[in-house]
Design an enzyme around this catalytic site. Sequence first.
Site, mmCIF file in Angstrom:
data_model
loop_
_atom_site.group_PDB
_atom_site.id
_atom_site.type_symbol
_atom_site.label_atom_id
_atom_site.label_comp_id
_atom_site.label_asym_id
_atom_site.label_seq_id
_atom_site.Cartn_x
_atom_site.Cartn_y
_atom_site.Cartn_z
ATOM 1 N N ASP A 398 0.867 -1.177 0.000
ATOM 2 C CA ASP A 398 0.000 0.000 0.000
ATOM 3 C C ASP A 398 0.908 1.233 0.000
ATOM 4 O O ASP A 398 1.493 1.582 1.029
ATOM 5 C CB ASP A 398 -0.897 -0.022 1.243
ATOM 6 N N HIS A 399 1.019 1.895 -1.136
ATOM 7 C CA HIS A 399 1.973 3.004 -1.258
ATOM 8 C C HIS A 399 1.501 4.279 -0.590
ATOM 9 O O HIS A 399 2.224 5.275 -0.595
ATOM 10 C CB HIS A 399 2.288 3.257 -2.739
ATOM 11 N N ARG A 400 0.307 4.279 0.012
ATOM 12 C CA ARG A 400 -0.072 5.405 0.859
ATOM 13 C C ARG A 400 0.701 5.376 2.170
ATOM 14 O O ARG A 400 0.874 6.404 2.838
ATOM 15 C CB ARG A 400 -1.567 5.360 1.159
ATOM 16 N N VAL A 401 1.166 4.184 2.539
ATOM 17 C CA VAL A 401 1.836 3.993 3.821
ATOM 18 C C VAL A 401 3.290 3.569 3.630
ATOM 19 O O VAL A 401 4.195 4.063 4.301
ATOM 20 C CB VAL A 401 1.077 2.937 4.662
#
Length: 426
Positions: A398-401
């Site tokens: 998850d590239h938001r995190v």
Amino acid sequence: MARLLNTTTFLPSTPSLRRHPLPRRRTLVIQAKIREIFMPALSSTMTEGKIVSWIKSEGDKLSKGESVVVVESDKADMDVETFYDGYLAAIMVEEGAVAPVGSAIALLAETEAEIDAARSKATSTNSPSPPPPAPAPAPAPVSNSPPPQATFSTAPAVPVASAVHPASEGGRRVVASPYAKKLAKEMGVELSGVVGSGPMGRVVAKDVEAAAAAAAIGGVSPGKKKAAVGTGIELGSVVPFTTMQSAIKSKGVTMTALLAKATALALVKHPVVNSSCRDGKSFTYNSSINIAVAVAIDGGLITPVLQDADKVDIYSLSRKWKELVDKARAKQLQPNEYNSGTFTLSNLGMFGVDRFDAILPPGTGAIMAVGGSSPAVVATKDGRIGMKTQMQVNVTADHRVIYGADLAAFLQTLSKIIEDPKDLTL
């Protein structure tokens, strides 16, 4: 005018001064309650459930929190508890039948006196609507010839319901897992004589296997054992190891346990890769490292979880993994054993797959796809050419995190641990 005032009497007409009769006291009548036991939603994807076995029988007294029935969901078999005290008055869905989530499967009477009323309610609920009346037969034509001789055949009556419960043997209820029943049928084991080691005395697969092994070794029919005089030991019985006895067994280690342990040790140094985003508004740095590993089962996929994989030794981790796989294939996993993962592994190397991409499960931060290992020609540090066994891994995150730099650092640490595995046995 004065005379008029002296002889006339004025009566008050204000409503507040009128006298009203006192209200009668009401007698409160407390009636017992008949509650419905519903088919629970045991997972987020469950729409219907199958009744595996009823732990309690009609008329049994129940206490709050006591297991009543075993339900098979789309992921596992689970015991369902009652939320109230009372009596199991009527079973509305028999073993082996399927009911939608939220529908009534039984009735619970608050008092023993209400059992008959609850059974009547269940009968009226389950009774089908009466069939339409049959049309009147046409009048027979008048004939002067003698009537033909009628031939009567006596057929055996078809019973409406059996007096013996379908999940019992010899009239005694036997609570066993579906896999245990299947094994018992294949091995010729009588479940009525097997002592269950599962929850609430439930017979599980290992109990059936132990009974079959006892029959093969001691010549005793499965389910029937003889006790040695004065010893308290059942001859021909098979007893599982205690925790202390298990500690001195041979220590076998599986590849899955090695990968899970190496991954967990790498996550200790890179906690951001072990984080997760569940609500879409924030992310959590998980305090535990729980490695979920994808396992194929009949009809789908499930992810048993090796909890606290960084703290458990590799030998215990391997034994735990075997136990989880057996429970998964028998559909006996509890929710916390398959939905508490913080990082997921998907290994297809045993199928000859060298590389693939895995889909990120909802709520988790990353999943690692592990391909098969194979020998490859590589250049060594001293400039020579040699052979090394290599394995391809891909991480979906998850590239938001989790950012690319975080994944690169995590994979470097993982590579070092796998190439120099001295810490894996600690």
